[in-house]
Design an enzyme around this catalytic site. Structure first.
Site, PDB file in Angstrom:
ATOM      1  N   GLU A  52      -2.820   7.751  -4.441  1.00  0.00           N
ATOM      2  CA  GLU A  52      -3.236   7.175  -5.730  1.00  0.00           C
ATOM      3  C   GLU A  52      -4.727   7.326  -6.041  1.00  0.00           C
ATOM      4  O   GLU A  52      -5.137   7.221  -7.193  1.00  0.00           O
ATOM      5  CB  GLU A  52      -2.866   5.688  -5.799  1.00  0.00           C
ATOM      6  CG  GLU A  52      -3.700   4.799  -4.873  1.00  0.00           C
ATOM      7  CD  GLU A  52      -3.323   3.315  -4.971  1.00  0.00           C
ATOM      8  OE1 GLU A  52      -2.124   2.995  -4.928  1.00  0.00           O
ATOM      9  OE2 GLU A  52      -4.255   2.490  -5.058  1.00  0.00           O
ATOM     10  N   HIS A 112      -1.389   0.255  -9.658  1.00  0.00           N
ATOM     11  CA  HIS A 112      -2.084  -0.729  -8.810  1.00  0.00           C
ATOM     12  C   HIS A 112      -2.622  -1.883  -9.670  1.00  0.00           C
ATOM     13  O   HIS A 112      -3.812  -2.201  -9.622  1.00  0.00           O
ATOM     14  CB  HIS A 112      -3.234  -0.065  -8.029  1.00  0.00           C
ATOM     15  CG  HIS A 112      -3.535  -0.769  -6.731  1.00  0.00           C
ATOM     16  ND1 HIS A 112      -3.761  -0.094  -5.554  1.00  0.00           N
ATOM     17  CD2 HIS A 112      -3.633  -2.092  -6.430  1.00  0.00           C
ATOM     18  CE1 HIS A 112      -3.995  -0.983  -4.588  1.00  0.00           C
ATOM     19  NE2 HIS A 112      -3.925  -2.191  -5.098  1.00  0.00           N
ATOM     20  N   ARG A 145       0.863  -1.184   0.000  1.00  0.00           N
ATOM     21  CA  ARG A 145       0.000   0.000   0.000  1.00  0.00           C
ATOM     22  C   ARG A 145       0.899   1.234   0.000  1.00  0.00           C
ATOM     23  O   ARG A 145       1.942   1.252   0.650  1.00  0.00           O
ATOM     24  CB  ARG A 145      -0.908   0.032   1.236  1.00  0.00           C
ATOM     25  CG  ARG A 145      -2.094  -0.932   1.183  1.00  0.00           C
ATOM     26  CD  ARG A 145      -3.144  -0.517   0.139  1.00  0.00           C
ATOM     27  NE  ARG A 145      -4.281  -1.425   0.103  1.00  0.00           N
ATOM     28  CZ  ARG A 145      -4.383  -2.482  -0.687  1.00  0.00           C
ATOM     29  NH1 ARG A 145      -3.402  -2.798  -1.528  1.00  0.00           N
ATOM     30  NH2 ARG A 145      -5.465  -3.234  -0.671  1.00  0.00           N
TER      31      ARG A 145
HETATM   32  P1  NAI Z   1      -1.257 -11.399   4.620  1.00  0.00           P
HETATM   33  O1  NAI Z   1      -2.169 -10.940   5.713  1.00  0.00           O
HETATM   34  O2  NAI Z   1      -1.265 -12.837   4.212  1.00  0.00           O
HETATM   35  O3  NAI Z   1       0.259 -11.032   5.007  1.00  0.00           O
HETATM   36  C1  NAI Z   1       0.652  -9.822   5.555  1.00  0.00           C
HETATM   37  C2  NAI Z   1       1.868 -10.085   6.426  1.00  0.00           C
HETATM   38  O4  NAI Z   1       2.380  -8.831   6.846  1.00  0.00           O
HETATM   39  C3  NAI Z   1       1.537 -10.909   7.668  1.00  0.00           C
HETATM   40  O5  NAI Z   1       2.405 -12.013   7.771  1.00  0.00           O
HETATM   41  C4  NAI Z   1       1.747  -9.918   8.797  1.00  0.00           C
HETATM   42  O6  NAI Z   1       2.191 -10.536  10.015  1.00  0.00           O
HETATM   43  C5  NAI Z   1       2.788  -8.988   8.194  1.00  0.00           C
HETATM   44  N1  NAI Z   1       2.919  -7.726   8.912  1.00  0.00           N
HETATM   45  C6  NAI Z   1       1.990  -7.034   9.605  1.00  0.00           C
HETATM   46  N2  NAI Z   1       2.542  -5.957  10.166  1.00  0.00           N
HETATM   47  C7  NAI Z   1       3.860  -5.958   9.826  1.00  0.00           C
HETATM   48  C8  NAI Z   1       4.948  -5.094  10.106  1.00  0.00           C
HETATM   49  N3  NAI Z   1       4.794  -4.029  10.895  1.00  0.00           N
HETATM   50  N4  NAI Z   1       6.148  -5.407   9.578  1.00  0.00           N
HETATM   51  C9  NAI Z   1       6.310  -6.509   8.824  1.00  0.00           C
HETATM   52  N5  NAI Z   1       5.310  -7.358   8.516  1.00  0.00           N
HETATM   53  C10 NAI Z   1       4.097  -7.077   9.011  1.00  0.00           C
HETATM   54  O7  NAI Z   1      -1.557 -10.459   3.387  1.00  0.00           O
HETATM   55  P2  NAI Z   1      -1.178 -10.679   1.853  1.00  0.00           P
HETATM   56  O8  NAI Z   1      -2.297 -11.342   1.150  1.00  0.00           O
HETATM   57  O9  NAI Z   1       0.188 -11.259   1.746  1.00  0.00           O
HETATM   58  O10 NAI Z   1      -1.167  -9.156   1.341  1.00  0.00           O
HETATM   59  C11 NAI Z   1      -0.290  -8.212   1.921  1.00  0.00           C
HETATM   60  C12 NAI Z   1      -0.704  -6.820   1.480  1.00  0.00           C
HETATM   61  O11 NAI Z   1      -0.487  -6.681   0.081  1.00  0.00           O
HETATM   62  C13 NAI Z   1      -2.199  -6.498   1.658  1.00  0.00           C
HETATM   63  O12 NAI Z   1      -2.493  -6.075   2.970  1.00  0.00           O
HETATM   64  C14 NAI Z   1      -2.417  -5.407   0.667  1.00  0.00           C
HETATM   65  O13 NAI Z   1      -2.184  -4.161   1.274  1.00  0.00           O
HETATM   66  C15 NAI Z   1      -1.329  -5.659  -0.398  1.00  0.00           C
HETATM   67  N6  NAI Z   1      -1.918  -6.079  -1.673  1.00  0.00           N
HETATM   68  C16 NAI Z   1      -1.609  -5.377  -2.810  1.00  0.00           C
HETATM   69  C17 NAI Z   1      -2.153  -5.718  -4.026  1.00  0.00           C
HETATM   70  C18 NAI Z   1      -1.806  -4.992  -5.290  1.00  0.00           C
HETATM   71  O14 NAI Z   1      -2.502  -5.171  -6.310  1.00  0.00           O
HETATM   72  N7  NAI Z   1      -0.745  -4.193  -5.316  1.00  0.00           N
HETATM   73  C19 NAI Z   1      -3.121  -6.820  -4.115  1.00  0.00           C
HETATM   74  C20 NAI Z   1      -3.325  -7.546  -2.891  1.00  0.00           C
HETATM   75  C21 NAI Z   1      -2.754  -7.169  -1.713  1.00  0.00           C
END
Ligand code: NAI
Length: 345
Positions: free
Chosen positions: A274, A306, A245
């Site tokens: 964005e 995005h 994000r």
């Molecule tokens: P997820 O929930 O499986 O993984 C997120 C990880 O980040 C978790 O392991 C969590 O413990 C960790 N985390 C939380 N706070 C943290 C911190 N302070 N420092 C380091 N790690 C931390 O989520 P997923 O599916 O892997 O997606 C991650 C993010 O990717 C989403 O929240 C979303 O913002 C972004 N995303 C972007 C997309 C795009 O099109 N560019 C599409 C889908 C998701």
């Protein structure tokens, strides 16, 4: 695919789908069949457009729709009972306001982590081997290689911040390239440990990595996680890729690090402001965001709007989970994948 009509006799839910693009209409209509009454609205959801949800039982929203307290209050007045997000991230929803208004919130927790992970790797390869510049050169008959020099990914240190579903796949792909992957995450992922990936503190990761990848959610803790101090810890000439994000990175500090030559290259699929830019064709106008316009002037910056999630598989999965969320809510009063406000201390 969910095609059945609801069996409880209450009839279909009317869903106002905001920020609807032709591809949203195609995938959602295909999956929905005749299950619910879908109303596609091109406009972004905001306090000004919320009225367009009149008569709807649910609104279906995307990442740049405004789901702050004011919009939620308007939706509640209109009788909306469910917000079905077409995204995994829910940082843009005032969950406390939704709970107070009695509106349930649902999301799509996983659609295709591969889509995002593969786009992240595409950005790394493009920035490194400068295929975006080579493409233009060759079309102009310029076959000179000056300025296209890259490096072997093999043997490089890659730091991944956030090793959830997406980060873990990025880790696996890059391990395959022969990179040494370091991770930072408050929750260690056993799949990453099994790959031999080492977890470290953020400072150590920043100092050791040739490439830093951001794949954590946007939370109060991760807002501007990569600020001037964090950028100052990175290796000179390192690459930074953000596919999470926009607001995880302080863009003004990023521009400073690019201007001083401290950063080698930057890949951004997301940008903190964005909402006024991405997903729209602005080619007939001008960009009024000076910070964003400055970013575009750097030859070593690659921005995509995005699009990391944008694959056939991901759009199909988003549509399937969204319709399943609405169907479950209609049947049981609870979506399949609810998002709830954290309890207040
Ligand atoms: P997820 O929930 O499986 O993984 C997120 C990880 O980040 C978790 O392991 C969590 O413990 C960790 N985390 C939380 N706070 C943290 C911190 N302070 N420092 C380091 N790690 C931390 O989520 P997923 O599916 O892997 O997606 C991650 C993010 O990717 C989403 O929240 C979303 O913002 C972004 N995303 C972007 C997309 C795009 O099109 N560019 C599409 C889908 C998701």
């Amino acid at each position: 695919m969910l095609r059945e009509t609801p069996m409880d006799g209450r009839g279909a839910m009317r869903i106002a789908v905001f920020s609807a693009k032709p591809y949203d209409e195609r995938f959602l209509s295909q999956v929905n069949g005749a299950a619910h009454d879908l109303v596609f609205i091109e406009a972004r959801l905001s306090a000004r457009t919320a009225q367009l949800a009149a008569g709807a039982d649910a609104v279906c929203a995307f990442v740049n729709d405004d789901l702050g307290g004011e919009v939620i209050a308007r939706l509640a007045d209109l009788g909306v009972k469910l917000i079905a997000l077409r995204s995994a991230g829910f940082n843009h929803v005032d969950l406390a306001a939704a709970a107070e208004a009695g509106i349930a919130v649902a999301r799509v927790p996983a659609y295709s982590p591969h889509a995002v992970a593969e786009h992240c790797v595409a950005m790394i390869l493009t920035l490194n081997r400068k295929t975006h510049r080579a493409y233009n050169r060759v079309r102009e008959g310029n076959f000179a290689l000056d300025g296209l020099l890259g490096f072997d990914l093999h043997g490089k240190n890659v730091g991944i911040v956030g090793t959830g579903q997406i980060g873990a796949i990025v880790a696996r792909i890059l391990t395959g390239f022969g990179c040494a992957v370091i991770a930072h995450d408050p929750v260690e992922n056993p799949a990453c440990i099994a790959l031999g990936i080492r977890y470290a503190g953020l400072d150590e990761l920043l100092e050791a990595s040739d490439i830093v990848i951001l794949q954590c959610p946007l939370t109060p803790e991760t807002h501007h996680l990569i600020d001037e101090a964090a950028l100052g810890r990175m290796k000179r000439g390192a690459m930074l890729v953000n596919t999470s994000r926009g607001a995880v990175v302080d863009t003004r500090a990023l521009i400073g690090a690019l201007k001083s030559g401290a950063l080698g290259s930057v890949g951004l699929d997301v940008y903190e402001e964005e909402a006024d830019l991405f997903f729209e064709d602005l080619s007939g106008t001008f960009i009024s965001d000076d910070v964003f316009a400055r970013l575009l002037t750097f030859p070593n910056v690659l921005v995509t709007g995005h699009q990391a999630f944008f694959t056939e598989e991901a759009l199909t999965a988003i549509a399937e989970t969204t319709i399943a969320n609405v169907t479950a809510f209609e049947r049981d009063g609870e979506p399949l994948h609810p998002v709830r406000a954290a309890p207040r201390d």
